[in-house]
Write a protein that holds these residues in place. Structure first.
Motif, PDB file in Angstrom:
ATOM      1  N   ALA A  59       0.686  -1.165  -0.212  1.00  0.00           N
ATOM      2  CA  ALA A  59      -0.159   0.248   0.064  1.00  0.00           C
ATOM      3  C   ALA A  59       1.072   1.451   0.064  1.00  0.00           C
ATOM      4  O   ALA A  59       2.051   1.018   0.407  1.00  0.00           O
ATOM      5  CB  ALA A  59      -0.987  -0.032   1.110  1.00  0.00           C
ATOM      6  N   GLY A  60       0.387   2.605  -0.066  1.00  0.00           N
ATOM      7  CA  GLY A  60       0.970   3.665  -0.362  1.00  0.00           C
ATOM      8  C   GLY A  60       1.104   4.603  -1.421  1.00  0.00           C
ATOM      9  O   GLY A  60       0.600   3.894  -2.509  1.00  0.00           O
ATOM     10  N   ASP A  61       1.191   5.667  -1.801  1.00  0.00           N
ATOM     11  CA  ASP A  61       0.919   6.519  -2.908  1.00  0.00           C
ATOM     12  C   ASP A  61       2.103   7.047  -2.932  1.00  0.00           C
ATOM     13  O   ASP A  61       3.196   7.830  -2.026  1.00  0.00           O
ATOM     14  CB  ASP A  61      -0.072   7.379  -2.025  1.00  0.00           C
ATOM     15  CG  ASP A  61       0.289   8.815  -3.082  1.00  0.00           C
ATOM     16  OD1 ASP A  61       0.600   8.501  -4.494  1.00  0.00           O
ATOM     17  OD2 ASP A  61      -0.397   9.980  -3.661  1.00  0.00           O
ATOM     18  N   LEU A  62       2.928   6.311  -3.827  1.00  0.00           N
ATOM     19  CA  LEU A  62       4.555   6.299  -4.462  1.00  0.00           C
ATOM     20  C   LEU A  62       4.829   7.436  -5.585  1.00  0.00           C
ATOM     21  O   LEU A  62       4.364   6.713  -6.060  1.00  0.00           O
ATOM     22  CB  LEU A  62       4.975   4.828  -3.952  1.00  0.00           C
ATOM     23  CG  LEU A  62       4.599   3.826  -2.897  1.00  0.00           C
ATOM     24  CD1 LEU A  62       5.413   3.263  -3.363  1.00  0.00           C
ATOM     25  CD2 LEU A  62       4.991   4.604  -1.895  1.00  0.00           C
ATOM     26  N   ARG A  63       5.868   8.044  -5.440  1.00  0.00           N
ATOM     27  CA  ARG A  63       6.221   8.629  -6.906  1.00  0.00           C
ATOM     28  C   ARG A  63       7.060   8.792  -6.410  1.00  0.00           C
ATOM     29  O   ARG A  63       7.880   9.561  -5.908  1.00  0.00           O
ATOM     30  CB  ARG A  63       5.367   9.883  -7.051  1.00  0.00           C
ATOM     31  CG  ARG A  63       3.816   9.973  -6.480  1.00  0.00           C
ATOM     32  CD  ARG A  63       2.940  11.379  -7.194  1.00  0.00           C
ATOM     33  NE  ARG A  63       3.704  11.636  -8.621  1.00  0.00           N
ATOM     34  CZ  ARG A  63       2.548  11.571  -9.658  1.00  0.00           C
ATOM     35  NH1 ARG A  63       1.322  10.539  -8.985  1.00  0.00           N
ATOM     36  NH2 ARG A  63       2.623  11.805 -11.008  1.00  0.00           N
ATOM     37  N   VAL A  64       8.760   8.425  -7.607  1.00  0.00           N
ATOM     38  CA  VAL A  64       9.309   8.871  -7.904  1.00  0.00           C
ATOM     39  C   VAL A  64      10.009   9.078  -9.491  1.00  0.00           C
ATOM     40  O   VAL A  64       8.815   9.039 -10.533  1.00  0.00           O
ATOM     41  CB  VAL A  64      10.253   7.463  -8.479  1.00  0.00           C
ATOM     42  CG1 VAL A  64      11.770   7.680  -8.514  1.00  0.00           C
ATOM     43  CG2 VAL A  64      10.186   6.924  -6.908  1.00  0.00           C
ATOM     44  N   ALA A  65      10.326  10.520  -9.130  1.00  0.00           N
ATOM     45  CA  ALA A  65      11.087  11.513 -10.100  1.00  0.00           C
ATOM     46  C   ALA A  65       9.737  11.991 -11.311  1.00  0.00           C
ATOM     47  O   ALA A  65       9.359  12.369 -12.484  1.00  0.00           O
ATOM     48  CB  ALA A  65      11.431  10.611 -11.383  1.00  0.00           C
ATOM     49  N   GLY A  66       8.875  12.567 -10.505  1.00  0.00           N
ATOM     50  CA  GLY A  66       7.292  12.825 -10.443  1.00  0.00           C
ATOM     51  C   GLY A  66       6.585  11.977 -10.974  1.00  0.00           C
ATOM     52  O   GLY A  66       5.165  11.806 -11.908  1.00  0.00           O
TER      53      GLY A  66
END
Length: 319
Positions: A59-66
């Motif tokens: 679970a989780g809201d994950l963003r890398v480099a947008g």
């Protein structure tokens, strides 16, 4: 507002009934070094594996480099580089061949691949050893080659999972310089380390991971201020000056044998200025003033309850 290279909210990961990451929030600004500290088994490597798309999160809201990890993993992979705990260098081939292999994996043309490989080998001081089997390299050389291979794809975000483990002090300091140069060039570095001194030296911000949660986050100095025990020590050689100082600084703990006074404080500029003003107004001059502040060892023990902390050399400032 500074753009975030990495943003995680509510990151969770379990293996069976073992919760490894329990609602972790992370915010890493672009062009900075972010260090994740924690005891062995705290979940540092798991966090790196998730954020670098090697494994999935529960679970989780994950963003890398947008980019959203869940919907655009390929876009994330195109923007990042990863150097794990164990070297990805193939010892059976030369350093140059390792670099060219990475260039092929990034679909660079033969000409471009050779240009990029040669440039990075020179940048990392490996040109003379480029034609030699990587198995003949020292530990520090292998680590430099490992990071050079990571840079073939020109990533803007690099995950370094304990990059200096096992290196001698000189090689470790060389690696620190490489990391600083990467950040100066605009690269974001997500660093896990077992060396507290490393985090203290390199990181713009540090998060302490314990029992699957972030126990605290901030700059090294902010974390140190969470722990009590800071003080200023004044040492005298003249017994009369010592007695005068003890009379003027009644809150100080006395050591009559060594002629020293210990004044509680956080070592801040404001507190030091106030202390020096009090000494000046009383016409007192100490022979030695030493500022003692809690170090990351103290922070680690306090936040994790661990019996052993990663390696760190405690520091004190003598003025």
């Amino acid at each position: 507002m500074t753009n975030l290279a990495i943003a995680a909210h509510g990151l969770r990961k379990s293996y069976g009934d073992k919760t490894v990451l329990d609602g972790v929030d992370l915010a890493v600004p672009e062009g900075t070094v972010f260090s994740l500290l924690g005891p062995n088994g705290a979940g540092k490597t798991t966090a790196v594996k998730i954020l670098s798309t090697l494994i999935g999160a529960d679970a989780g809201d994950l963003r890398v480099a947008g980019h959203d990890l869940a919907t655009a993993p390929q876009a994330v992979r195109a923007a990042i580089g990863v150097t794990g705990q164990f070297s990805a260098v193939d010892g059976l081939i030369t350093g140059e061949e390792n670099m060219l292999l990475m260039a092929d994996l990034h679909h660079l043309s033969r000409r471009e691949g050779r240009r990029v490989a040669a440039g990075l080998l020179e940048r990392f001081g490996l040109t003379e050893a480029a034609k030699k089997p990587a198995s003949t390299y020292s530990g520090g050389m292998k680590r430099r080659l490992d990071i050079a291979m990571t840079l073939v794809g020109d990533p803007r975000i690099i995950f370094l999972d304990e990059p200096t483990t096992g290196l001698d002090p000189r090689s470790r300091h060389n690696m620190w310089q490489i990391i600083r140069e990467l950040v100066t060039g605009g690269v974001t570095v997500f660093l896990t380390t077992q060396y507290l001194e490393e985090a203290d030296e390199l990181a713009d911000r540090i998060a302490v991971l314990n029992d699957g949660k972030i126990a605290a986050e901030g700059t090294a100095e902010e974390l140190k201020r969470l722990v009590p025990g800071g003080h200023v020590r004044l040492r005298f050689t003249d017994p009369a000056a010592y007695r005068s100082a003890a009379s003027a600084l009644r809150e100080a703990a006395r050591d009559d044998e060594s002629l020293t006074l210990r004044i509680p404080g956080d070592g801040s500029q404001r507190e030091l200025r106030s202390l020096l003003a009090r000494l000046d107004s009383a016409g007192i001059e100490a022979d030695e003033l030493t500022v003692h502040t809690p170090d990351l060892d103290d922070v680690f023990f306090a936040l994790t309850g661990s019996d052993t902390a990663p390696d760190h050399q405690p520091k004190e400032t003598v003025r």
